[in-house]
Scaffold this motif. Sequence first.
Motif, PDB file in Angstrom:
ATOM      1  N   GLY A 139      49.805  56.892  52.535  1.00 57.51           N
ATOM      2  CA  GLY A 139      50.552  56.157  53.222  1.00 57.51           C
ATOM      3  C   GLY A 139      51.785  55.913  53.472  1.00 57.51           C
ATOM      4  N   VAL A 140      52.096  54.284  53.507  1.00 56.05           N
ATOM      5  CA  VAL A 140      53.459  54.090  54.367  1.00 56.05           C
ATOM      6  C   VAL A 140      53.657  52.827  53.476  1.00 56.05           C
ATOM      7  N   ALA A 141      54.894  52.799  53.231  1.00 53.89           N
ATOM      8  CA  ALA A 141      55.368  51.838  52.238  1.00 53.89           C
ATOM      9  C   ALA A 141      55.926  50.831  52.602  1.00 53.89           C
ATOM     10  N   HIS A 142      55.133  49.772  52.719  1.00 52.32           N
ATOM     11  CA  HIS A 142      55.053  48.596  53.460  1.00 52.32           C
ATOM     12  C   HIS A 142      55.964  47.762  52.696  1.00 52.32           C
ATOM     13  N   GLU A 143      55.709  47.677  51.471  1.00 52.87           N
ATOM     14  CA  GLU A 143      56.558  46.419  50.470  1.00 52.87           C
ATOM     15  C   GLU A 143      58.218  47.093  50.831  1.00 52.87           C
ATOM     16  N   SER A 144      58.495  48.268  51.316  1.00 51.54           N
ATOM     17  CA  SER A 144      59.711  47.794  51.444  1.00 51.54           C
ATOM     18  C   SER A 144      60.924  47.670  52.552  1.00 51.54           C
ATOM     19  N   PRO A 145      61.921  47.342  51.863  1.00 51.89           N
ATOM     20  CA  PRO A 145      62.596  46.148  53.086  1.00 51.89           C
ATOM     21  C   PRO A 145      63.092  47.060  54.443  1.00 51.89           C
ATOM     22  N   GLN A 146      63.219  48.558  54.086  1.00 46.54           N
ATOM     23  CA  GLN A 146      63.483  50.206  54.805  1.00 46.54           C
ATOM     24  C   GLN A 146      62.584  50.899  55.934  1.00 46.54           C
ATOM     25  N   LEU A 160      54.028  34.360  37.079  1.00 39.83           N
ATOM     26  CA  LEU A 160      53.842  35.979  37.244  1.00 39.83           C
ATOM     27  C   LEU A 160      54.433  36.592  37.925  1.00 39.83           C
ATOM     28  N   PHE A 161      53.736  36.144  39.524  1.00 44.59           N
ATOM     29  CA  PHE A 161      54.503  36.669  40.378  1.00 44.59           C
ATOM     30  C   PHE A 161      55.663  36.703  40.685  1.00 44.59           C
ATOM     31  N   GLU A 162      56.440  35.463  40.391  1.00 45.56           N
ATOM     32  CA  GLU A 162      57.553  35.275  40.499  1.00 45.56           C
ATOM     33  C   GLU A 162      58.516  36.180  39.887  1.00 45.56           C
ATOM     34  N   LEU A 163      58.012  36.380  38.231  1.00 43.44           N
ATOM     35  CA  LEU A 163      58.611  37.220  37.529  1.00 43.44           C
ATOM     36  C   LEU A 163      58.450  38.187  37.990  1.00 43.44           C
ATOM     37  N   ASP A 164      57.721  39.191  38.110  1.00 44.34           N
ATOM     38  CA  ASP A 164      57.586  40.380  38.940  1.00 44.34           C
ATOM     39  C   ASP A 164      58.152  40.858  39.382  1.00 44.34           C
ATOM     40  N   ALA A 165      58.192  39.951  40.883  1.00 46.45           N
ATOM     41  CA  ALA A 165      58.615  40.371  41.730  1.00 46.45           C
ATOM     42  C   ALA A 165      60.222  40.189  41.815  1.00 46.45           C
ATOM     43  N   GLU A 166      60.868  39.481  41.130  1.00 47.10           N
ATOM     44  CA  GLU A 166      62.004  39.463  40.447  1.00 47.10           C
ATOM     45  C   GLU A 166      62.778  40.695  39.922  1.00 47.10           C
ATOM     46  N   THR A 167      62.065  40.680  38.518  1.00 46.46           N
ATOM     47  CA  THR A 167      62.046  42.413  38.183  1.00 46.46           C
ATOM     48  C   THR A 167      62.487  43.350  38.890  1.00 46.46           C
ATOM     49  N   LEU A 168      60.894  43.142  40.159  1.00 44.84           N
ATOM     50  CA  LEU A 168      60.644  44.856  40.793  1.00 44.84           C
ATOM     51  C   LEU A 168      62.138  45.354  41.413  1.00 44.84           C
ATOM     52  N   GLU A 215      60.288  45.330  47.753  1.00 44.57           N
ATOM     53  CA  GLU A 215      59.808  43.710  47.309  1.00 44.57           C
ATOM     54  C   GLU A 215      58.695  43.070  47.698  1.00 44.57           C
ATOM     55  N   PHE A 216      58.223  42.361  46.618  1.00 51.92           N
ATOM     56  CA  PHE A 216      57.585  41.351  46.883  1.00 51.92           C
ATOM     57  C   PHE A 216      57.396  39.933  47.450  1.00 51.92           C
ATOM     58  N   THR A 217      57.125  39.990  48.169  1.00 51.91           N
ATOM     59  CA  THR A 217      57.005  38.080  49.035  1.00 51.91           C
ATOM     60  C   THR A 217      55.338  38.190  49.568  1.00 51.91           C
ATOM     61  N   ALA A 231      49.029  39.123  48.577  1.00 48.05           N
ATOM     62  CA  ALA A 231      48.486  40.692  48.737  1.00 48.05           C
ATOM     63  C   ALA A 231      49.047  41.054  46.820  1.00 48.05           C
ATOM     64  N   TRP A 232      50.144  40.534  46.578  1.00 44.68           N
ATOM     65  CA  TRP A 232      50.125  40.703  45.037  1.00 44.68           C
ATOM     66  C   TRP A 232      48.731  39.917  43.973  1.00 44.68           C
TER      67      TRP A 232
END
Length: 306
Positions: free
Chosen positions: A65-72, A173-181, A191-193, A197-198
């Motif tokens: 697959g494609v790393a679609h959650e990566s900013p790169q 919990l999504f917001e905390l997960d996104a920050e720690t990631l 990045e979880f944005t 999807a999360w």
Amino acid sequence: MTVTVRDFRAGDAEGFARVRHLALPFMLSTPESIAYDVAHAHPDAHFQPLVAEEDGELVGTAQVGVAHESPQPGQGYLNVYVHPEHRGRGAGTLLVSTAEERLAALGTSKAFAWVLDDPTHRAFAERRGYGAGRSAHFLRLDLANGSLPPLQEPPAGVELRSAADYAADPRPLFELDAETLLDEPGDISYEFTDYEAWLESTWHHPLLSHELTSVAVVDGRPAAFSAARTGGNGRYDTAMTGTARAQRGRGLAKLAKNDSLHRARAAGFTEAFTGNDAGNGPMLAINEWFGYEICATEVRHVRELG
């Protein structure tokens, strides 16, 4: 003997899980979780699992697959595992070449692959043009016969809850997960944005145990958590442990993980697994404190696709 590669079909979930378990027994995987991952993959991930068959028997798997959650952009992945009794017969080679063709067709410029850290697997990757990157350890804890650190009383102003307490609104919990990631070490940054999807990929995942996922709460907000996955056969897995940046240095991640492990043992789980980037010294130290021992290592390899 004839080896062929084809796309994953719904009826392959059990065989896919069996091969993954035999090749990588330290990672939790079930037919239900595999079927869920395929059915609920984000469209931008272009998730395309493959299977290899030898005379009609499923002997190899590939997650592609494609790393679609990566900013790169332009980063893809292929993780190939072959039944130990069927290695050296061409299944792995055919899975890799097919996966690379799929990724190239999607416009990816880099292919990342996890490779077990032993001479045979690393030589296989190197012959195909892959270069070694970061390492990550699998760790195991004997919950049935080992001893856990005593349960700790939360410090003043800290409350322990479970993820089940957030069933009506898991967004905190999504917001905390996104920050720690954002601070998770690795070759690919994520990045979880996308909250929806999360929910699909994490919150509703069949392996996630809301009851055994522990959350340390400060001033009404989740400040640290230890996410638990379970899949039968007495196996428990820590998927992620993290702390909000503003709350670090207080031992909250250790507090949450200890709470989760004690409740897992009380629920009858006998083995605990987790994974750590080899360079993540603080988390490795926490897991050593719990009694985890390294049971295997994988090395992330990468190849530029033409």
